[in-house]
Design a protein around this motif. Sequence first.
Motif, PDB file in Angstrom:
ATOM      1  N   THR A 182       0.822  -1.225   0.000  1.00  0.00           N
ATOM      2  CA  THR A 182       0.000   0.000   0.000  1.00  0.00           C
ATOM      3  C   THR A 182       0.849   1.266   0.000  1.00  0.00           C
ATOM      4  O   THR A 182       0.308   2.366   0.080  1.00  0.00           O
ATOM      5  CB  THR A 182      -0.948   0.027   1.215  1.00  0.00           C
ATOM      6  OG1 THR A 182      -0.159   0.013   2.404  1.00  0.00           O
ATOM      7  CG2 THR A 182      -1.919  -1.137   1.186  1.00  0.00           C
ATOM      8  N   LEU A 183       2.164   1.109  -0.107  1.00  0.00           N
ATOM      9  CA  LEU A 183       3.035   2.297  -0.116  1.00  0.00           C
ATOM     10  C   LEU A 183       2.826   3.065  -1.429  1.00  0.00           C
ATOM     11  O   LEU A 183       3.031   2.540  -2.522  1.00  0.00           O
ATOM     12  CB  LEU A 183       4.492   1.841   0.040  1.00  0.00           C
ATOM     13  CG  LEU A 183       5.492   2.919   0.409  1.00  0.00           C
ATOM     14  CD1 LEU A 183       6.617   2.313   1.243  1.00  0.00           C
ATOM     15  CD2 LEU A 183       6.074   3.607  -0.797  1.00  0.00           C
ATOM     16  N   GLY A 184       2.357   4.296  -1.300  1.00  0.00           N
ATOM     17  CA  GLY A 184       1.990   5.070  -2.487  1.00  0.00           C
ATOM     18  C   GLY A 184       3.094   6.001  -2.947  1.00  0.00           C
ATOM     19  O   GLY A 184       4.025   6.316  -2.198  1.00  0.00           O
ATOM     20  N   LEU A 185       2.997   6.427  -4.190  1.00  0.00           N
ATOM     21  CA  LEU A 185       3.946   7.426  -4.700  1.00  0.00           C
ATOM     22  C   LEU A 185       3.307   8.264  -5.798  1.00  0.00           C
ATOM     23  O   LEU A 185       2.344   7.839  -6.447  1.00  0.00           O
ATOM     24  CB  LEU A 185       5.241   6.769  -5.182  1.00  0.00           C
ATOM     25  CG  LEU A 185       5.160   5.772  -6.331  1.00  0.00           C
ATOM     26  CD1 LEU A 185       5.117   6.449  -7.687  1.00  0.00           C
ATOM     27  CD2 LEU A 185       6.391   4.867  -6.270  1.00  0.00           C
ATOM     28  N   GLY A 197       0.890   5.747  -8.109  1.00  0.00           N
ATOM     29  CA  GLY A 197       0.813   4.289  -7.997  1.00  0.00           C
ATOM     30  C   GLY A 197       1.085   3.846  -6.575  1.00  0.00           C
ATOM     31  O   GLY A 197       1.343   4.660  -5.685  1.00  0.00           O
ATOM     32  N   ALA A 198       1.036   2.536  -6.382  1.00  0.00           N
ATOM     33  CA  ALA A 198       1.329   1.935  -5.073  1.00  0.00           C
ATOM     34  C   ALA A 198       2.085   0.632  -5.290  1.00  0.00           C
ATOM     35  O   ALA A 198       2.019   0.028  -6.380  1.00  0.00           O
ATOM     36  CB  ALA A 198       0.038   1.679  -4.301  1.00  0.00           C
ATOM     37  N   GLY A 199       2.793   0.208  -4.262  1.00  0.00           N
ATOM     38  CA  GLY A 199       3.679  -0.952  -4.362  1.00  0.00           C
ATOM     39  C   GLY A 199       3.035  -2.218  -4.911  1.00  0.00           C
ATOM     40  O   GLY A 199       3.691  -3.018  -5.578  1.00  0.00           O
ATOM     41  N   HIS A 205       3.164  -7.546  -4.524  1.00  0.00           N
ATOM     42  CA  HIS A 205       4.054  -7.217  -3.392  1.00  0.00           C
ATOM     43  C   HIS A 205       5.469  -7.100  -3.963  1.00  0.00           C
ATOM     44  O   HIS A 205       5.964  -8.072  -4.556  1.00  0.00           O
ATOM     45  CB  HIS A 205       4.005  -8.338  -2.352  1.00  0.00           C
ATOM     46  CG  HIS A 205       4.647  -7.975  -1.054  1.00  0.00           C
ATOM     47  ND1 HIS A 205       5.950  -7.533  -0.967  1.00  0.00           N
ATOM     48  CD2 HIS A 205       4.169  -7.957   0.217  1.00  0.00           C
ATOM     49  CE1 HIS A 205       6.253  -7.275   0.289  1.00  0.00           C
ATOM     50  NE2 HIS A 205       5.185  -7.513   1.028  1.00  0.00           N
ATOM     51  N   ILE A 235       6.660   0.878 -10.655  1.00  0.00           N
ATOM     52  CA  ILE A 235       5.294   0.920 -10.109  1.00  0.00           C
ATOM     53  C   ILE A 235       4.391   1.642 -11.104  1.00  0.00           C
ATOM     54  O   ILE A 235       3.214   1.337 -11.236  1.00  0.00           O
ATOM     55  CB  ILE A 235       5.320   1.632  -8.739  1.00  0.00           C
ATOM     56  CG1 ILE A 235       5.952   0.698  -7.710  1.00  0.00           C
ATOM     57  CG2 ILE A 235       3.935   2.103  -8.321  1.00  0.00           C
ATOM     58  CD1 ILE A 235       6.174   1.311  -6.362  1.00  0.00           C
ATOM     59  N   THR A 236       4.988   2.592 -11.796  1.00  0.00           N
ATOM     60  CA  THR A 236       4.229   3.392 -12.767  1.00  0.00           C
ATOM     61  C   THR A 236       4.749   3.086 -14.175  1.00  0.00           C
ATOM     62  O   THR A 236       5.776   2.420 -14.333  1.00  0.00           O
ATOM     63  CB  THR A 236       4.461   4.885 -12.496  1.00  0.00           C
ATOM     64  OG1 THR A 236       5.857   5.168 -12.674  1.00  0.00           O
ATOM     65  CG2 THR A 236       4.029   5.259 -11.086  1.00  0.00           C
ATOM     66  N   PHE A 251       7.423   9.702  -2.292  1.00  0.00           N
ATOM     67  CA  PHE A 251       7.102   8.354  -1.806  1.00  0.00           C
ATOM     68  C   PHE A 251       6.480   8.463  -0.412  1.00  0.00           C
ATOM     69  O   PHE A 251       7.032   9.138   0.452  1.00  0.00           O
ATOM     70  CB  PHE A 251       8.373   7.500  -1.674  1.00  0.00           C
ATOM     71  CG  PHE A 251       9.042   7.123  -2.962  1.00  0.00           C
ATOM     72  CD1 PHE A 251       9.878   8.011  -3.624  1.00  0.00           C
ATOM     73  CD2 PHE A 251       8.867   5.862  -3.505  1.00  0.00           C
ATOM     74  CE1 PHE A 251      10.524   7.649  -4.800  1.00  0.00           C
ATOM     75  CE2 PHE A 251       9.507   5.479  -4.681  1.00  0.00           C
ATOM     76  CZ  PHE A 251      10.334   6.379  -5.332  1.00  0.00           C
ATOM     77  N   GLN A 252       5.376   7.760  -0.197  1.00  0.00           N
ATOM     78  CA  GLN A 252       4.813   7.661   1.142  1.00  0.00           C
ATOM     79  C   GLN A 252       5.852   7.005   2.060  1.00  0.00           C
ATOM     80  O   GLN A 252       6.428   5.966   1.687  1.00  0.00           O
ATOM     81  CB  GLN A 252       3.553   6.807   1.071  1.00  0.00           C
ATOM     82  CG  GLN A 252       2.832   6.611   2.377  1.00  0.00           C
ATOM     83  CD  GLN A 252       1.654   5.667   2.177  1.00  0.00           C
ATOM     84  OE1 GLN A 252       1.382   5.226   1.068  1.00  0.00           O
ATOM     85  NE2 GLN A 252       0.956   5.367   3.244  1.00  0.00           N
TER      86      GLN A 252
END
Length: 262
Positions: A182-185, A197-199, A205, A235-236, A251-252
Amino acid sequence: MTLDEATVEALAARLLAAERERKPITKITDEHPHLDYDDAYAIQNRIRAHKLAAGETIAGLKAGLTSKAKMKQMNVAEPVFGFMTDRGAWPDGGAIERDRYIAPRIEAEIALVTKRDLAGPGCHLAEVLAAIDFVLPAVEVLDSRYENFRFDMVSVVADNTSAAGFVTGGRPRRLREVDLPTLGLVVEKNGQVVEVGAGAAVLGHPAESIVMLANNLARRGEHIPAGSFIMTGGITAAVAVDRGDAITVRFQDLGNLSLRFA
Ligand code: 0L1
Ligand code: MG
């Protein structure tokens, strides 16, 4: 394997010259339509040997084409794998020499650093999670050595998966401090948001990339040594860049990375 050693060497030399002279070539499969993954990784290994002999050092490993949508689009069942050398390491906040590249693109990635050797076959997610030392934000610089991005998967593997450079830094974190799926960027180009996007975009994963990398390396008699810096895949979508462009990736939990092409 369909190629003999002399042809592997000649194709590696051709790709190295394309990179050095920034003169793209036609994809290898035009001339060798039966090229398989063993041939392609053999060519990539020759490129690695030449770079090491020229004084470059291995800076890390990478997985590419790790998003399910892109794998489906390209009709591939497995990501592709490559390596980065110290020559491609650019500082966070610094300028990247645009003229080093043919047609550069960037993609935002989560990088992981391992603290134990990882070896396949049979490497699995729990083993990888136990082997992660810390998590870093990363931006990969991609540059295909093929004309007009005309390539297929085996040609891309031979060309070291378009690896060209990377930026890392930000705020490294322990695995327990972040939730990788769920780590977003957010990717900004010249102040405009161009990708988010997110991881989980990476195989559900990002650590799954390392599982596949370890198992892929095992088929080639190699493993992931402890202390490896591994970029787990975009991720993107890749973003085209040119001279004058400034990129910031937010990055989150991992801080920001900034680069500009000069
Ligand atoms: O890092 C990557 O996702 C590799 C992609 C290879 C194909 C390309 O150049 O876009
Ligand atoms: Mg990548």
